[in-house]
Design a protein around this motif. Structure first.
Motif, short mmCIF file in Angstrom:
data_model
loop_
_atom_site.label_atom_id
_atom_site.label_comp_id
_atom_site.label_asym_id
_atom_site.label_seq_id
_atom_site.Cartn_x
_atom_site.Cartn_y
_atom_site.Cartn_z
N LYS A 38 3.96 4.76 5.01
CA LYS A 38 4.32 5.11 3.40
C LYS A 38 3.60 4.54 2.82
CE LYS A 38 8.13 5.34 0.54
NZ LYS A 38 7.74 4.49 -0.57
N TRP A 39 2.67 5.03 2.14
CA TRP A 39 1.61 4.66 1.08
C TRP A 39 2.14 4.32 -0.27
CZ3 TRP A 39 -2.71 1.82 2.49
CH2 TRP A 39 -3.07 1.89 3.90
N ASP A 40 2.24 3.32 -0.91
CA ASP A 40 2.65 3.41 -2.40
C ASP A 40 1.63 2.69 -3.30
OD1 ASP A 40 5.60 3.62 -1.90
OD2 ASP A 40 5.70 1.84 -0.87
N PRO A 41 1.57 3.10 -4.49
CA PRO A 41 0.45 2.83 -5.35
C PRO A 41 0.76 1.25 -5.73
CG PRO A 41 1.98 4.22 -6.61
CD PRO A 41 2.56 4.29 -5.08
N THR A 42 -0.51 0.58 -6.08
CA THR A 42 0.01 -0.78 -6.69
C THR A 42 -0.46 -0.80 -7.98
OG1 THR A 42 -2.28 -1.54 -6.11
CG2 THR A 42 -0.98 -1.72 -4.41
N PRO A 43 0.11 -1.56 -8.91
CA PRO A 43 -0.31 -1.80 -10.31
C PRO A 43 -1.67 -1.70 -10.54
CG PRO A 43 1.58 -3.26 -9.93
CD PRO A 43 0.81 -2.95 -8.40
N ALA A 44 -2.73 -2.27 -9.76
CA ALA A 44 -3.82 -2.51 -10.12
C ALA A 44 -4.73 -1.21 -9.66
CB ALA A 44 -4.60 -3.64 -9.11
N GLY A 45 -4.29 -0.23 -9.08
CA GLY A 45 -4.94 0.97 -8.61
C GLY A 45 -5.18 1.25 -7.15
N GLY A 46 -4.73 0.20 -6.45
CA GLY A 46 -5.01 0.48 -4.88
C GLY A 46 -3.71 1.22 -4.25
N GLN A 47 -3.44 1.12 -2.89
CA GLN A 47 -2.49 1.68 -2.42
C GLN A 47 -2.15 0.52 -1.35
OE1 GLN A 47 -3.73 5.42 -1.04
NE2 GLN A 47 -2.50 6.19 -2.41
N ARG A 48 -0.73 0.47 -0.97
CA ARG A 48 -0.55 -0.29 0.31
C ARG A 48 0.69 0.27 0.96
NH1 ARG A 48 1.94 -5.73 -1.00
NH2 ARG A 48 3.71 -4.91 -0.17
N ALA A 49 0.80 0.03 2.25
CA ALA A 49 1.96 0.29 3.21
C ALA A 49 2.36 -0.86 3.93
CB ALA A 49 1.37 1.41 4.20
N VAL A 50 3.70 -1.14 3.74
CA VAL A 50 4.45 -2.14 4.60
C VAL A 50 4.52 -1.70 5.96
CG1 VAL A 50 6.10 -3.83 4.61
CG2 VAL A 50 5.22 -3.33 2.50
N LEU A 51 4.18 -2.30 7.00
CA LEU A 51 4.13 -1.71 8.59
C LEU A 51 5.22 -2.41 9.20
CD1 LEU A 51 0.49 -1.10 9.05
CD2 LEU A 51 1.90 0.27 8.27
N VAL A 52 5.31 -3.47 8.75
CA VAL A 52 6.29 -4.59 9.67
C VAL A 52 7.08 -5.66 8.83
CG1 VAL A 52 6.62 -6.31 11.60
CG2 VAL A 52 4.85 -4.26 11.85
N GLY A 53 8.09 -5.84 9.04
CA GLY A 53 8.66 -6.88 8.26
C GLY A 53 8.97 -6.46 6.67
N ASP A 54 9.05 -7.86 5.94
CA ASP A 54 9.38 -7.85 4.55
C ASP A 54 8.71 -9.02 4.11
OD1 ASP A 54 10.26 -8.10 1.92
OD2 ASP A 54 12.18 -7.34 2.47
N GLU A 55 7.77 -8.84 3.37
CA GLU A 55 6.77 -10.05 2.68
C GLU A 55 7.51 -10.84 2.02
OE1 GLU A 55 3.58 -8.90 0.12
OE2 GLU A 55 4.66 -7.15 0.14
N LYS A 56 8.73 -10.50 1.29
CA LYS A 56 9.64 -11.12 0.64
C LYS A 56 10.67 -12.13 1.23
CE LYS A 56 9.29 -7.86 -3.34
NZ LYS A 56 8.42 -6.86 -2.65
N LYS A 57 10.76 -12.00 2.49
CA LYS A 57 11.61 -12.72 3.33
C LYS A 57 10.95 -13.49 4.15
CE LYS A 57 15.36 -9.23 3.55
NZ LYS A 57 15.95 -8.21 4.57
N SER A 58 11.45 -14.64 4.62
CA SER A 58 10.77 -15.48 5.72
C SER A 58 10.51 -14.75 7.05
CB SER A 58 11.62 -16.92 6.09
OG SER A 58 12.76 -16.32 6.59
#
Length: 149
Positions: A38-58
């Motif tokens: 699931k590709w989401d746009p970034t505020p700077a103009g790129g795209q990102r997909a979170v594949l595993v885990g949650d970067e906001k958690k440990s």
């Protein structure tokens, strides 16, 4: 002296069994094909997909990022350690607090670089689209931008 080692070992065991503070989120099972990302746009103009885990958690997380041609990421750092792989394209990468083309190394597909915690770095998709994969294991993560000097 032997008693100190016994007590230290016992404390470590109790903390391990009881779920000590700072314990990471367990890694969940995942099987994903590229068409399931699931590709989401970034505020700077790129795209990102979170594949595993949650970067906001440990705990461990894996992210893919896609940069269009001539996309520049200005100097910044993260609070956690990361290992990054160039999946496709050639990315120019450098370490430091100022965007400096002469300090950049061309990293073609298959290359890796490391991002120690709080290590300033910058990247440039100079010649074409680039896809990278970021593996972090010490979240929570974040981004701190470094202003121009």
């Amino acid at each position: 002296m032997a008693n100190i080692f016994r007590v230290t070992g016992y404390i470590a065991f109790v903390l391990f069994v009881s779920g000590a503070p700072g314990q990471t989120e367990p890694l969940a099972t995942a099987q994903l094909t590229p068409d399931e990302f699931k590709w989401d746009p970034t505020p700077a103009g790129g795209q990102r997909a979170v594949l595993v885990g949650d970067e906001k958690k440990s705990g461990m997380y894996v992210i893919r990022a896609r940069f269009p041609v001539n996309f520049k990421v200005q100097p910044h750092f993260h609070p956690d350690e990361r290992v990054v792989t160039v999946m496709s394209g050639t990315l120019y990468m450098g370490y430091g607090e100022q965007f400096d083309e002469s300090a950049m190394k061309a990293l073609p597909a298959g290359s890796i670089w490391t991002e120690p915690a709080k290590q300033p770095h910058f990247v440039w998709a100079k010649d074409g689209e680039v896809v990278i994969q970021v593996v972090g294991g010490n979240g929570p993560s974040g981004v701190t931008l470094i202003g121009p000097k």
